[in-house]
Write an enzyme that holds these catalytic residues in place. Structure first.
Site, mmCIF file in Angstrom:
data_model
loop_
_atom_site.group_PDB
_atom_site.id
_atom_site.type_symbol
_atom_site.label_atom_id
_atom_site.label_comp_id
_atom_site.label_asym_id
_atom_site.label_seq_id
_atom_site.Cartn_x
_atom_site.Cartn_y
_atom_site.Cartn_z
ATOM 1 N N SER A 1 69.083 41.249 62.751
ATOM 2 C CA SER A 1 69.667 41.363 64.088
ATOM 3 C C SER A 1 68.787 40.649 65.118
ATOM 4 O O SER A 1 68.513 39.468 64.969
ATOM 5 C CB SER A 1 69.891 42.844 64.435
ATOM 6 O OG SER A 1 70.643 42.999 65.615
ATOM 7 N N HIS B 1 78.001 45.524 61.668
ATOM 8 C CA HIS B 1 76.592 45.385 62.009
ATOM 9 C C HIS B 1 75.854 46.696 61.710
ATOM 10 O O HIS B 1 76.211 47.747 62.230
ATOM 11 C CB HIS B 1 76.449 45.040 63.499
ATOM 12 C CG HIS B 1 75.084 44.566 63.880
ATOM 13 N ND1 HIS B 1 74.741 43.239 63.838
ATOM 14 C CD2 HIS B 1 73.985 45.227 64.303
ATOM 15 C CE1 HIS B 1 73.481 43.108 64.239
ATOM 16 N NE2 HIS B 1 73.002 44.293 64.520
ATOM 17 N N ASP C 1 81.468 41.978 62.751
ATOM 18 C CA ASP C 1 80.256 41.973 63.575
ATOM 19 C C ASP C 1 80.428 40.895 64.640
ATOM 20 O O ASP C 1 80.760 39.750 64.306
ATOM 21 C CB ASP C 1 79.035 41.675 62.700
ATOM 22 C CG ASP C 1 77.722 41.706 63.462
ATOM 23 O OD1 ASP C 1 77.732 41.848 64.703
ATOM 24 O OD2 ASP C 1 76.667 41.602 62.809
#
Length: 298
Positions: A142, A270, A240
């Protein structure tokens, strides 16, 4: 899944600590020696805390440099603790995790410069760590993946340290928020467009994201020349908002002649790997170990 309120960061940071403590429980650290150090930070900035994982059984003189996620605004060394223990034990290499400063208290380039300072320390102290300085892979998920992408660019542009491989898991690399997935996924779990807007506003400063002057080391998707970067692995999740920018970054790497592996995990969102019993989550974890071991020639 925890509901993160990025409009109240102090409360969310405490909530996240509690959630991870409960979810991880007592991590089995068998076979791994763990210690922390304070290493020199960027010029004029505080020292940087790092956590070092040394396996009892070392299979290769290599290292993984881990950068945690959290949208640039939350997270600490505990987020990746269990994963780093597993990497050290199962791959048999040293793992160093960096506790960088968070935004908005410390906006760009604080986090990136902290990561660069810690990576430089690892390279300079490679002999003491039992590591070949030419066999260091960077790993992030991320925002951590975005910081790793930026770190690879920064190390290239500053002439070092050498990075053997970059593992970019669902990377956050584009402040413009214009991709189809970013426009579509406004209420998905864990991460969505509203949270992305807050994240970039905190990291860059309000009114900056999407503008013409955002540097490539802040948002690597803006880089035109990706040549000379280390080989990469990029993962993206189907539902995502970061999906399309990750795919585009992998394509841009390939277009610049960088060996790149891209994997889209179907039916995922995610942070869905936190649902550990799911078959696709097990695949994701196993693949990370395989990819890093291969990259480090273990």
């Amino acid at each position: 899944m925890p509901k993160l309120d990025l409009t109240d960061l102090p409360a969310t940071r405490e909530q996240l600590k509690a959630v991870f403590a409960e979810r991880q429980g007592v991590v089995d650290e068998t076979g791994v020696t763990i210690r922390e150090e304070r290493v020199p930070g960027p010029e004029g900035a505080p020292d940087v805390r790092v956590r070092i994982y040394t396996p009892d059984l070392i299979t290769a003189p290599a290292a993984i440099f881990d950068v945690h996620g959290g949208g640039f605004v939350i997270g600490d060394l505990e987020i990746d603790h269990a994963a780093n223990v597993r990497f050290a034990r199962e791959i048999g290499v040293v793992v160093v995790s960096v506790d960088y400063r968070l935004a908005p208290e410390a906006p760009y380039p604080a986090a990136l410069e902290d990561c660069y300072a810690a990576l430089t320390w690892v390279a300079k102290n490679a002999a003491e760590l039992g590591v070949d300085p030419g066999r260091i892979a960077i790993h992030g998920i991320s925002a951590g993946g975005g910081l790793c992408a930026a770190l690879a660019l920064l190390a290239r542009d500053r002439g070092g340290p050498a990075i053997a491989f970059q593992y970019l898991g669902v990377p956050e690399v584009d402040d413009r928020l214009e991709t189809p997935s970013m426009r579509a996924f406004v209420d998905t779990p864990q991460w969505n467009r509203p949270r992305a807007e807050i994240s970039w506003d905190c990291y860059l400063g309000k009114g900056v994201r999407g503008g013409a002057d955002v540097p490539v080391h802040a948002a690597p998707a803006r880089a035109v020349d990706l040549s000379g970067l280390p080989p990469a692995y990029v993962s993206v999740m189907e539902f995502d908002p970061l999906r399309d920018e990750g795919i585009a970054y992998a394509q841009a790497l390939l277009a610049s002649g960088v060996t790149t592996e891209l994997h889209l995990f179907p039916g995922t969102f995610h942070g869905s790997s936190s649902v550990e019993h799911a078959a696709v989550s097990k695949r994701e974890v196993a693949e990370a170990i395989t990819v890093l071991a291969r990259a480090l020639e273990v």
